[in-house]
Enzyme design. Structure first.
Site, PDB file in Angstrom:
ATOM      1  N   MET A   1       0.710  -1.113  -0.046  1.00 43.85           N
ATOM      2  CA  MET A   1       0.076   0.063   0.053  1.00 43.85           C
ATOM      3  C   MET A   1       0.927   1.306   0.130  1.00 43.85           C
ATOM      4  O   MET A   1       0.202   2.334  -0.398  1.00 43.85           O
ATOM      5  CB  MET A   1      -0.968   0.048   1.274  1.00 43.85           C
ATOM      6  CG  MET A   1      -2.305  -0.967   0.932  1.00 43.85           C
ATOM      7  SD  MET A   1      -2.966  -0.532  -0.708  1.00 43.85           S
ATOM      8  CE  MET A   1      -3.362   1.070  -0.909  1.00 43.85           C
ATOM      9  N   ASP A   2       2.066   1.275   0.277  1.00 41.79           N
ATOM     10  CA  ASP A   2       2.739   2.355   0.029  1.00 41.79           C
ATOM     11  C   ASP A   2       3.071   2.459  -1.594  1.00 41.79           C
ATOM     12  O   ASP A   2       2.946   3.546  -2.094  1.00 41.79           O
ATOM     13  CB  ASP A   2       4.272   2.186   0.694  1.00 41.79           C
ATOM     14  CG  ASP A   2       4.220   2.554   2.291  1.00 41.79           C
ATOM     15  OD1 ASP A   2       3.287   3.211   2.482  1.00 41.79           O
ATOM     16  OD2 ASP A   2       5.176   2.119   2.905  1.00 41.79           O
TER      17      ASP A   2
END
Lengths: 411, 401
Positions: free
Chosen positions: A173-174
């Site tokens: 998710m980064d």
């Protein structure tokens, strides 16, 4: 050098750690002039992050930083110094885009919320990437990639039944929040091209994660499905949807070698069966997808026994040659050293770096036929472009630059 | 219509692989016309289904990935129908397709054919491996794509505890989704190029490449150290074995412990919290005051002792209390929520994140995830549910005459 899609777009890059820098990497890869604003008292910890080349971190020898900040510039600027703050405002005035991924209240506390940014530069596109967004009761809460993956449901959805969550073995998710932010900035640039209007984009990393669980959310809302309560969920490497069998990763000879195989229709199954064990083709337990699902464990056993006796790459070639979806669980080393597909598409690049020497890079996705993104330079060393940016972008005289340098503004 | 892309007219030839790219554009205002064969997009056969009815109008997967699009049915093997599709493409300024390389060329619907009379056309092809190369025609599904691309080899379990555990497939079409995120990078970059020059171009988006560069430190560890990271239970794959991150709370949910204080003020705040609950009085010892020694990734004795204390505390607490208590102390901890549990958190409702699906066959209100980004001037908008098969064929055909 050919022109690039984002030529002429200047990004005042206030990002750090990973999600924000991934966003500006996309913009830089496609030609934007991305100017990282850095301060040695609040150094981006990724500049010190592993893998490091050498024993001790210098701020310029992190392989990971170099990987996510290629094609960018760096200026050293103490924005907490009143004169430094003024320089930052002048840089914002000369930029098209400001991107940051601080906690929700930081920009306001600097007097650089969207209202103030708009006063400095009415057409500015301001993109903020935070864990929880800039509104809502928990907006001060913070996330790293794994937090966002846990809170959005993504971690829970990945795992073998009866075992703990496996989740994602990296900050998916980064990356993905950065990808959404880059897309949002480019969409806003298109709107500005048509109307002259800028805007504020408020992105929550967790919300971007929830967006990736849409069908599971609808399944819960419409059908009442509970992943917590259903002992078959998460499904491990068996298929969630569409429900097909076989669908698994099978252990191959060698250390930690695995081959993923799926048959998504009867034709693929017939091709697979004829290679693995011809009598499987006529075995009534495996005659239809429905019956294969019912006898999935027996199916896995038969395929697993075959894979266990074959070199995984050879087995993959054989199966793919017959039209069966099959793929090695490749490591980074496999992709760099062996993957003929990536090689054939000129995926790997080498660029020089002043401290790291010649560095390997992967490429830019996707490939544009007329004005592709270009690998131009390694990541900037800390503050490498300060003087050039002050002169050419901020419009500073040499005299002013020297006097501000003496005041400690550029550090 | 309020999005930033209201001038885009898109023709989409996509099934499961490429459908999210069209949704991302349609949700921001583009007019996305999905061209479907008479029996419907293959994506209509993908579950889960509403009330276990498997018809083409009941796929929740399709409902989610095709919001705001219109459906136009065409039989490309019928010359009259194909002529309509070609006319549709001639008026479009963007094509998205996820067919096998060369498949649409047989119908004169490839970039070369369509751009001849439509020079500004942006044409994006999304495929497993790209248009060229020895694997260009290989078959994949989401599982196989994640295996070859690299993400899967990083997800799984500690080898010491689970020596037989395989690499694990991250669920939810995340390979397809990642390919689409990159497709939109290319599409928007090409649209911006066209804004400036009037020129269109072809975009070759390979899912394999998109995945290969979406593995965080996995790639740089090879590029700089010639070392492969090894997967570990519920946390980052790494070159060394690190301390566990997830601990089970009294209510059975796992809590994600992401760091125990990068600075001493966070650490002291955590320590006081643990001690007030009766845990970790020994943590006052001087040896715990070095932030580096506390880092769970460092494998120190101090980190082990801290995590053992945290684990005991969490085991006697509710996951929600631990999550909120940690966040209030500046620690980015989380709860490993099941996908159906996320919606209960009022924070997302404060932000208006979830939207109601305007699906008239449902007997109760149903929420689904909404905007991945909030635009102040040109917001994300749910204008219509996913189309029925061919729902807009007639209205679109009327504009072609």
């Amino acid at each position: 050098m050919n022109d690039m899609p984002l030529d002429g777009i200047r990004v005042c890059d206030l990002t750090w750690i990973i999600a924000g820098p991934v966003c500006t990497r996309v913009l830089a890869d496609f030609g934007a002039e991305v100017i990282r604003v850095e301060h040695e008292q609040a150094l981006d910890s990724i500049r010190m992050g592993r893998p490091l080349v050498g024993e001790t971190p210098t701020g310029n020898n992190s392989g990971f930083f170099n990987y996510i900040s290629r094609n960018k510039k760096s200026i050293a600027l103490n924005a907490r110094h009143p004169d430094g703050h003024d320089v930052l405002r002048r840089l914002i005035a000369a930029s098209d885009v400001v991107v940051e991924n601080f906690s929700a209240s930081v920009m306001d506390s600097w007097g650089l919320g969207y209202d103030q940014l708009r006063e400095i530069n009415p057409g500015i596109i301001y993109c903020s990437v935070s864990g929880f967004g800039h509104s809502g009761r928990d907006k001060e809460f913070t996330t790293w990639g794994p937090t966002a993956q846990a809170l959005s449901g993504l971690t829970y959805m990945s795992g073998v039944p009866g075992m703990p969550s496996a989740g994602w073995g990296y900050s998916f998710m980064d990356h993905t929040a950065g990808y959404y932010a880059a897309n949002a900035v480019m969409m806003a640039l298109h709107h500005r091209n048509r109307t002259g209007e800028g805007q504020w984009i408020d992105m929550s990393q967790v919300e971007a994660g929830i967006v990736l669980t849409g069908p599971a959310v609808l399944d819960a809302q419409v059908n009442g499905t509970s992943w917590r309560a259903d002992p078959g969920l998460p499904p491990g490497n068996h298929a969630w949807e569409p429900k097909v069998a076989p669908h698994n990763a099978y252990r191959a000879p060698g250390e930690d070698r695995w081959l993923a195989i799926a048959a998504t229709n009867d034709a693929e199954w017939t091709a697979l069966a004829s290679i693995v064990e011809p009598h499987l083709e006529s075995d009534p337990r495996f005659a239809s997808n429905e019956s294969r699902l019912e006898h999935e464990l027996a199916l896995d056993e038969a395929i697993g026994a075959w894979v266990a006796e074959h070199d995984a790459y050879d087995a993959m070639e054989l199966l793919q040659g017959a039209g069966v979806p099959a793929g090695m669980c490749q490591t980074a080393g496999d992709r760099f050293e062996r993957d003929p597909q990536l090689k054939s598409r000129d995926w790997w690049h080498v660029l020089p770096h002043p401290e790291l020497g010649d560095c390997d890079y992967d490429g830019i996705v996707p490939k544009l036929s007329l004005a592709p993104g270009q690998m131009r330079k390694s990541s900037p060393t800390f503050g490498e472009d300060t003087a050039d940016v002050m002169r050419d972008v901020v419009g500073m005289t040499d005299e002013e630059f020297f006097s501000l340098t003496e005041l400690g503004v550029f550090m | 219509m309020s999005g930033p892309l209201t001038d885009l007219v898109v023709v989409e030839f996509s099934d499961q692989l490429g459908q999210l790219a069209g949704k991302l554009l349609a949700d921001m205002g583009a007019d996305v016309i999905k061209v479907e064969p008479p029996h419907g997009s293959a994506a209509r056969k993908v579950g889960p289904f509403a009330s276990a009815e498997t018809g083409p109008e009941r796929s929740l997967n399709f409902w989610y990935h095709n919001t705001n699009k219109r459906s136009f049915v065409a039989d490309l093997d019928d010359p009259d129908s194909l002529a309509e599709v070609q006319a549709l493409c001639a008026r479009a300024n963007l094509i998205i397709e996820d067919r096998a390389p060369g498949a649409l060329a047989a119908y004169g619907l490839d970039y070369e054919a369509l751009s001849a009379s439509n020079g500004g056309l942006v044409y994006c092809s999304i495929t497993p491996f790209g248009q060229t190369g020895p694997w260009a025609n290989w078959k994949v599904n989401d599982l196989v794509a994640l295996a070859l691309g690299g993400p899967m080899m990083m997800n799984g379990y500690d080898i010491a505890t689970y020596p037989d555990a395989p690499p694990v497939h991250g669920i939810g079409d995340q390979a397809f989704n990642t390919a689409c995120h990159f497709a939109v990078h290319g599409i928007m970059a090409a649209v911006l190029y066209r804004d400036r020059t009037g020129k269109g171009q072809h975009i070759d988006c390979a899912m394999h490449e998109a995945l290969s560069c979406t593995v965080e430190v996995g790639m740089p560890y090879w590029l700089y150290m010639r070392q492969d990271v090894r997967r570990q239970t519920g946390r980052h794959a790494a070159a060394v074995v690190t301390e566990k991150w997830t601990y089970t709370a009294a209510d059975g949910r796992d809590v994600l412990v992401f760091g125990v204080g990068r600075n001493n003020s966070q650490w002291n705040s955590l320590k006081q919290w643990l001690q007030a609950a009766g845990f970790g009085h020994h943590l006052d010892e001087e040896r715990f005051s070095d932030p580096l020694a506390r880092q769970p990734a460092r494998g120190t004795e101090e980190a082990k002792e801290i995590m053992a204390t945290v684990s005991a505390f969490i085991g006697e607490s509710s996951s929600e209390d631990v999550y909120r208590g940690a966040q209030e102390r500046g620690l980015p901890w989380g709860v490993v929520l099941a996908p159906e549990e996320v919606i209960a958190d009022p924070h997302w409702h404060d932000r208006g994140f979830y939207v109601q699906l305007p699906e008239e066959t449902l007997t109760k209100p149903v929420l689904m995830p909404g905007a991945p980004y909030q635009f102040s001037a040109t917001p994300w908008e749910l204008r219509r549910r996913a189309p029925r098969l061919g729902e807009h064929t007639e209205e679109i055909r009327a504009t072609l005459r």
